[in-house]
Scaffold this motif. Structure first.
Motif, PDB file in Angstrom:
ATOM      1  N   ARG A   1       0.836  -1.195   0.000  1.00 13.47           N
ATOM      2  CA  ARG A   1       0.000   0.000   0.000  1.00 13.47           C
ATOM      3  C   ARG A   1       0.880   1.258   0.000  1.00 13.47           C
ATOM      4  O   ARG A   1       0.591   2.226  -0.704  1.00 13.47           O
ATOM      5  CB  ARG A   1      -0.916  -0.004   1.223  1.00 13.47           C
ATOM      6  CG  ARG A   1      -1.972   1.064   1.165  1.00 13.47           C
ATOM      7  CD  ARG A   1      -2.799   1.082   2.442  1.00 13.47           C
ATOM      8  NE  ARG A   1      -3.988   1.914   2.281  1.00 13.47           N
ATOM      9  CZ  ARG A   1      -3.980   3.246   2.251  1.00 13.47           C
ATOM     10  NH1 ARG A   1      -2.845   3.888   2.358  1.00 13.47           N
ATOM     11  NH2 ARG A   1      -5.101   3.917   2.101  1.00 13.47           N
ATOM     12  N   ALA A   2       1.972   1.214   0.778  1.00 13.71           N
ATOM     13  CA  ALA A   2       2.878   2.368   0.834  1.00 13.71           C
ATOM     14  C   ALA A   2       3.489   2.621  -0.551  1.00 13.71           C
ATOM     15  O   ALA A   2       3.652   3.778  -0.966  1.00 13.71           O
ATOM     16  CB  ALA A   2       3.965   2.116   1.876  1.00 13.71           C
ATOM     17  N   ILE A   3       3.829   1.570  -1.277  1.00 12.73           N
ATOM     18  CA  ILE A   3       4.410   1.748  -2.617  1.00 12.73           C
ATOM     19  C   ILE A   3       3.352   2.278  -3.588  1.00 12.73           C
ATOM     20  O   ILE A   3       3.598   3.205  -4.361  1.00 12.73           O
ATOM     21  CB  ILE A   3       5.027   0.432  -3.117  1.00 12.73           C
ATOM     22  CG1 ILE A   3       6.223   0.051  -2.226  1.00 12.73           C
ATOM     23  CG2 ILE A   3       5.462   0.557  -4.585  1.00 12.73           C
ATOM     24  CD1 ILE A   3       6.799  -1.320  -2.504  1.00 12.73           C
ATOM     25  N   ARG A   4       2.153   1.701  -3.499  1.00 15.75           N
ATOM     26  CA  ARG A   4       1.092   2.159  -4.410  1.00 15.75           C
ATOM     27  C   ARG A   4       0.685   3.606  -4.135  1.00 15.75           C
ATOM     28  O   ARG A   4       0.105   4.266  -5.001  1.00 15.75           O
ATOM     29  CB  ARG A   4      -0.121   1.234  -4.303  1.00 15.75           C
ATOM     30  CG  ARG A   4       0.135  -0.143  -4.916  1.00 15.75           C
ATOM     31  CD  ARG A   4      -0.885  -1.169  -4.433  1.00 15.75           C
ATOM     32  NE  ARG A   4      -2.202  -0.920  -4.954  1.00 15.75           N
ATOM     33  CZ  ARG A   4      -3.338  -1.153  -4.278  1.00 15.75           C
ATOM     34  NH1 ARG A   4      -3.297  -1.630  -3.060  1.00 15.75           N
ATOM     35  NH2 ARG A   4      -4.497  -0.905  -4.844  1.00 15.75           N
ATOM     36  N   ALA A   5       0.964   4.086  -2.916  1.00 16.15           N
ATOM     37  CA  ALA A   5       0.587   5.460  -2.574  1.00 16.15           C
ATOM     38  C   ALA A   5       1.649   6.476  -2.990  1.00 16.15           C
ATOM     39  O   ALA A   5       1.442   7.682  -2.839  1.00 16.15           O
ATOM     40  CB  ALA A   5       0.333   5.556  -1.065  1.00 16.15           C
ATOM     41  N   LEU A   6       2.788   6.014  -3.535  1.00 13.17           N
ATOM     42  CA  LEU A   6       3.842   6.956  -3.911  1.00 13.17           C
ATOM     43  C   LEU A   6       3.373   7.853  -5.048  1.00 13.17           C
ATOM     44  O   LEU A   6       2.643   7.418  -5.951  1.00 13.17           O
ATOM     45  CB  LEU A   6       5.107   6.200  -4.343  1.00 13.17           C
ATOM     46  CG  LEU A   6       5.828   5.394  -3.263  1.00 13.17           C
ATOM     47  CD1 LEU A   6       6.939   4.546  -3.886  1.00 13.17           C
ATOM     48  CD2 LEU A   6       6.398   6.324  -2.190  1.00 13.17           C
TER      49      LEU A   6
ATOM     50  N   HIS B   1      -3.433  -2.876  -9.208  1.00  9.42           N
ATOM     51  CA  HIS B   1      -4.335  -1.744  -9.417  1.00  9.42           C
ATOM     52  C   HIS B   1      -3.864  -0.523  -8.633  1.00  9.42           C
ATOM     53  O   HIS B   1      -3.160  -0.647  -7.647  1.00  9.42           O
ATOM     54  CB  HIS B   1      -5.753  -2.134  -8.996  1.00  9.42           C
ATOM     55  CG  HIS B   1      -6.274  -3.326  -9.737  1.00  9.42           C
ATOM     56  ND1 HIS B   1      -6.819  -3.231 -10.991  1.00  9.42           N
ATOM     57  CD2 HIS B   1      -6.283  -4.639  -9.428  1.00  9.42           C
ATOM     58  CE1 HIS B   1      -7.158  -4.437 -11.414  1.00  9.42           C
ATOM     59  NE2 HIS B   1      -6.837  -5.319 -10.485  1.00  9.42           N
ATOM     60  N   ARG B   2      -4.277   0.627  -9.101  1.00 12.82           N
ATOM     61  CA  ARG B   2      -3.974   1.850  -8.355  1.00 12.82           C
ATOM     62  C   ARG B   2      -4.863   1.897  -7.114  1.00 12.82           C
ATOM     63  O   ARG B   2      -5.841   1.161  -7.016  1.00 12.82           O
ATOM     64  CB  ARG B   2      -4.206   3.077  -9.231  1.00 12.82           C
ATOM     65  CG  ARG B   2      -5.669   3.342  -9.530  1.00 12.82           C
ATOM     66  CD  ARG B   2      -5.861   4.569 -10.404  1.00 12.82           C
ATOM     67  NE  ARG B   2      -5.438   4.301 -11.790  1.00 12.82           N
ATOM     68  CZ  ARG B   2      -5.553   5.182 -12.771  1.00 12.82           C
ATOM     69  NH1 ARG B   2      -6.021   6.394 -12.530  1.00 12.82           N
ATOM     70  NH2 ARG B   2      -5.175   4.882 -13.987  1.00 12.82           N
ATOM     71  N   LEU B   3      -4.509   2.730  -6.163  1.00 13.99           N
ATOM     72  CA  LEU B   3      -5.330   2.861  -4.955  1.00 13.99           C
ATOM     73  C   LEU B   3      -6.662   3.512  -5.311  1.00 13.99           C
ATOM     74  O   LEU B   3      -6.689   4.531  -5.990  1.00 13.99           O
ATOM     75  CB  LEU B   3      -4.600   3.717  -3.910  1.00 13.99           C
ATOM     76  CG  LEU B   3      -3.422   3.076  -3.185  1.00 13.99           C
ATOM     77  CD1 LEU B   3      -2.819   4.088  -2.216  1.00 13.99           C
ATOM     78  CD2 LEU B   3      -3.835   1.819  -2.440  1.00 13.99           C
ATOM     79  N   HIS B   4      -7.736   2.905  -4.877  1.00 22.63           N
ATOM     80  CA  HIS B   4      -9.064   3.487  -5.106  1.00 22.63           C
ATOM     81  C   HIS B   4      -9.699   3.923  -3.788  1.00 22.63           C
ATOM     82  O   HIS B   4     -10.897   4.111  -3.716  1.00 22.63           O
ATOM     83  CB  HIS B   4      -9.993   2.474  -5.777  1.00 22.63           C
ATOM     84  CG  HIS B   4      -9.845   2.431  -7.262  1.00 22.63           C
ATOM     85  ND1 HIS B   4     -10.247   3.458  -8.074  1.00 22.63           N
ATOM     86  CD2 HIS B   4      -9.357   1.483  -8.077  1.00 22.63           C
ATOM     87  CE1 HIS B   4     -10.003   3.133  -9.343  1.00 22.63           C
ATOM     88  NE2 HIS B   4      -9.456   1.940  -9.371  1.00 22.63           N
ATOM     89  N   GLU B   5      -8.875   4.024  -2.728  1.00 21.23           N
ATOM     90  CA  GLU B   5      -9.421   4.331  -1.413  1.00 21.23           C
ATOM     91  C   GLU B   5     -10.187   5.643  -1.431  1.00 21.23           C
ATOM     92  O   GLU B   5      -9.775   6.618  -2.065  1.00 21.23           O
ATOM     93  CB  GLU B   5      -8.291   4.400  -0.366  1.00 21.23           C
ATOM     94  CG  GLU B   5      -8.010   3.085   0.311  1.00 21.23           C
ATOM     95  CD  GLU B   5      -7.260   2.086  -0.571  1.00 21.23           C
ATOM     96  OE1 GLU B   5      -7.136   2.340  -1.782  1.00 21.23           O
ATOM     97  OE2 GLU B   5      -6.813   1.064  -0.040  1.00 21.23           O
ATOM     98  N   LEU B   6     -11.298   5.645  -0.716  1.00 22.63           N
ATOM     99  CA  LEU B   6     -12.116   6.852  -0.675  1.00 22.63           C
ATOM    100  C   LEU B   6     -11.548   7.866   0.312  1.00 22.63           C
ATOM    101  O   LEU B   6     -11.719   9.057   0.151  1.00 22.63           O
ATOM    102  CB  LEU B   6     -13.547   6.497  -0.273  1.00 22.63           C
ATOM    103  CG  LEU B   6     -14.264   5.602  -1.281  1.00 22.63           C
ATOM    104  CD1 LEU B   6     -15.627   5.189  -0.743  1.00 22.63           C
ATOM    105  CD2 LEU B   6     -14.439   6.313  -2.617  1.00 22.63           C
ATOM    106  N   ARG B   7     -10.883   7.358   1.340  1.00 21.95           N
ATOM    107  CA  ARG B   7     -10.309   8.259   2.343  1.00 21.95           C
ATOM    108  C   ARG B   7      -8.799   8.271   2.201  1.00 21.95           C
ATOM    109  O   ARG B   7      -8.198   7.230   1.921  1.00 21.95           O
ATOM    110  CB  ARG B   7     -10.671   7.789   3.746  1.00 21.95           C
ATOM    111  CG  ARG B   7     -12.107   8.087   4.121  1.00 21.95           C
ATOM    112  CD  ARG B   7     -12.340   7.804   5.592  1.00 21.95           C
ATOM    113  NE  ARG B   7     -12.028   6.434   5.926  1.00 21.95           N
ATOM    114  CZ  ARG B   7     -11.937   5.994   7.165  1.00 21.95           C
ATOM    115  NH1 ARG B   7     -12.102   6.816   8.178  1.00 21.95           N
ATOM    116  NH2 ARG B   7     -11.672   4.726   7.410  1.00 21.95           N
ATOM    117  N   PRO B   8      -8.164   9.407   2.411  1.00 20.16           N
ATOM    118  CA  PRO B   8      -6.700   9.419   2.365  1.00 20.16           C
ATOM    119  C   PRO B   8      -6.117   8.616   3.519  1.00 20.16           C
ATOM    120  O   PRO B   8      -6.782   8.420   4.544  1.00 20.16           O
ATOM    121  CB  PRO B   8      -6.346  10.902   2.490  1.00 20.16           C
ATOM    122  CG  PRO B   8      -7.547  11.544   3.099  1.00 20.16           C
ATOM    123  CD  PRO B   8      -8.737  10.719   2.713  1.00 20.16           C
TER     124      PRO B   8
END
Lengths: 280, 219
Positions: free
Chosen positions: B188-193, B203-210
């Motif tokens: 998750r940390a890598i995908r959030a870069l 897949h890219r992060l699709h999270e609704l909240r930061p």
């Protein structure tokens, strides 16, 4: 036990261009089969002492374990002059063969799974379209589908509203007709041919017949592989693993009309290999 | 820089990912790996007799090992991705670059077997892959206990990029990542870069909240 009518259908088992005399072992509905090139250059599909019927069409070798009651379906548009045929190659997926087809028929997932290619937020609405089971052809058709796509095809420059038609002529095959960016008025033909290895395992053979004189072949192959591999991880995580045909199992929405018709058509013909009849 | 690339190859994706993260432009030359087998044809064998991709060309530099390409791109454009220059960080990065080949040989081969029907002893590959994942999980858990999100130090290095793709795609080879919570947080940390790019299956992060902001030490 009643005879499964899907046994009499035609299925893809290999690429014509990849046939060899040594051949390949594969599986069809739990039956191990061998696919090879015969001495006269003809494809052979065999299992020990049995020899199965064979058709070479759409770049693939097709066979049937039963007694096919009709010829393999035709795609007349694919043989218009000027089209290029793209053998995309096999991809194995741990899912029901019917689920692989159903996912191909779904438009609503484009913005979320094929983000910035076949769809994008906020353009997520699936507008009303038409679905019918054509009685004379005995096929499922969905027409007049319009969807905004950022990059509809390798040949598309920027976002366009694409028109789609879907056709299901056999329980594990679907054909998509799609707006052809370089040649308005014609349709690109994109197919999904699914080889059922078992009820929860399949080999998927996408194939295309496109009007596109400029894009290199390798780019066309990679574009389609990119799209299909985005679906693969989703397909492998769908639950239940068998396609539910019991209407009590799920509540469809308007966007699912094609799926509803496909499931109804499967049920009508008792095409239930890879399906779950009663909700569990 | 010219990359001989295949869209479904995790090793090629390592190079595309690092280049995107550090802002290096690549010219992609697609290779018909499947179904064409172009990497074993005369043109590519002349560049890499091992018959593998990726291959990276930059003027008179020709590289055929993905770890060497990561070193090259980071040295050219973003030296902080090579650690702080200390013996400790430099060696730990090398340790993970070598470890990443085990991931390729196990998780990567299991994936090719399950997805593109390549030959292999699938049970042996999956079991060796799980062993490698357990080692990675243990190392990442230790890092997290020291409040460090990445493999070597408190920012990402080429060690993370070398290990990330084959791990993230382990489910393609029939290996679940559910038993490894530290691996999942690391991914998750890598995908959030910033400037992260995806590939099919990642897949890219699709999270609704930061993501929640981590409190500063001692605050």
């Amino acid at each position: 036990m009643t005879r499964q009518p899907m046994i009499d259908e035609w299925y893809p088992v290999g690429l014509v261009s990849k046939l060899s005399t040594t051949g390949q072992d594969t599986m069809l509905m739990g039956q191990p089969v061998h696919v090879a090139l015969g001495n006269g250059g003809e494809p052979l599909v065999t299992a020990q002492s049995r020899r199965f019927p064979v058709i070479s069409r759409f770049g693939h070798v097709w066979t049937s374990l039963g007694e096919p009651k009709k010829d393999l379906f035709a795609i007349p548009e694919a043989y218009q002059p000027g089209r290029r045929f793209v053998d995309v190659g096999v991809v194995r997926v741990r899912c029901s063969p019917l689920r692989a087809v159903e996912n191909f028929l779904d438009i609503a997932h484009f913005p979320f799974v094929h983000t910035d290619i076949l769809g994008a937020e906020p353009h997520t609405e699936v507008q009303r379209y038409e679905v019918e089971i054509r009685e004379r052809e005995d096929e499922v058709w969905a027409t007049k589908i319009h969807f905004y796509q950022p990059q509809a095809a390798k040949s598309a420059e920027g976002g366009i509203t694409t028109e789609y038609m879907y056709r299901v002529p056999a329980p594990t095959c679907s054909i998509l007709y799609k707006t052809c960016p370089p040649r308005p008025g014609e349709w690109d033909v994109i197919t999904l041919f699914v080889q059922p290895l078992g009820e929860e395992l399949c080999d998927v053979w996408p194939w295309m017949a496109l009007f596109d004189d400029t894009t290199p072949m390798v780019d066309l192959i990679h574009f389609q592989q990119l799209i299909f591999l985005q679906d693969r991880s989703i397909l492998e995580n769908q639950m239940p693993r068998l396609l539910p045909l019991d209407p009590a199992m799920e509540i469809p929405t308007r966007a699912d009309m094609t799926s509803v018709a496909y499931r109804r058509w499967l049920k009508r013909h008792n095409y239930t290999y890879g399906a779950q009849l009663v909700a569990q | 820089m010219k990359l001989y690339d295949y869209v479904l190859s995790p090793s090629c994706y390592k190079i595309r990912l690092l280049a995107a993260l550090v802002g290096v432009e690549l010219t992609l030359r697609p290779v018909d790996f499947h179904p064409g087998g172009e990497h074993r044809g005369p043109e590519l064998l002349a560049l890499n007799p091992a018959g593998a991709i990726p291959i990276l060309e930059d003027d008179d530099v020709l590289l055929t090992e993905s770890s060497a390409m990561l070193v090259y791109i980071a040295s050219r454009a973003a030296p902080e991705w090579l650690g702080d220059g200390s013996a400790r960080e430099g060696a730990r990065i090398q340790q993970w670059l070598s470890f990443s080949h085990r991931l390729t040989a196990t998780l990567g081969s299991a994936r090719l077997h399950e997805m593109l029907l390549r030959p292999g002893d699938i049970r042996g590959l999956q079991s060796a892959g799980k062993q490698a994942l357990r080692e990675l999980e243990a190392a990442l858990t230790e890092q997290r206990l020291s409040d460090v999100e990445f493999l070597v130090c408190d920012h990402p290095t080429i060690a993370d990029i070398a290990c990330f793709p084959y791990v993230a795609l382990a489910p393609d080879g029939g290996i679940s990542l559910e038993p490894y919570p530290s691996i999942r947080l690391w991914q998750r940390a890598i995908r959030a870069l910033q400037h992260f790019i995806e590939m099919p299956g990642i897949h890219r992060l699709h999270e609704l909240r930061p993501a929640p902001v981590r409190p500063e030490q001692g605050a």
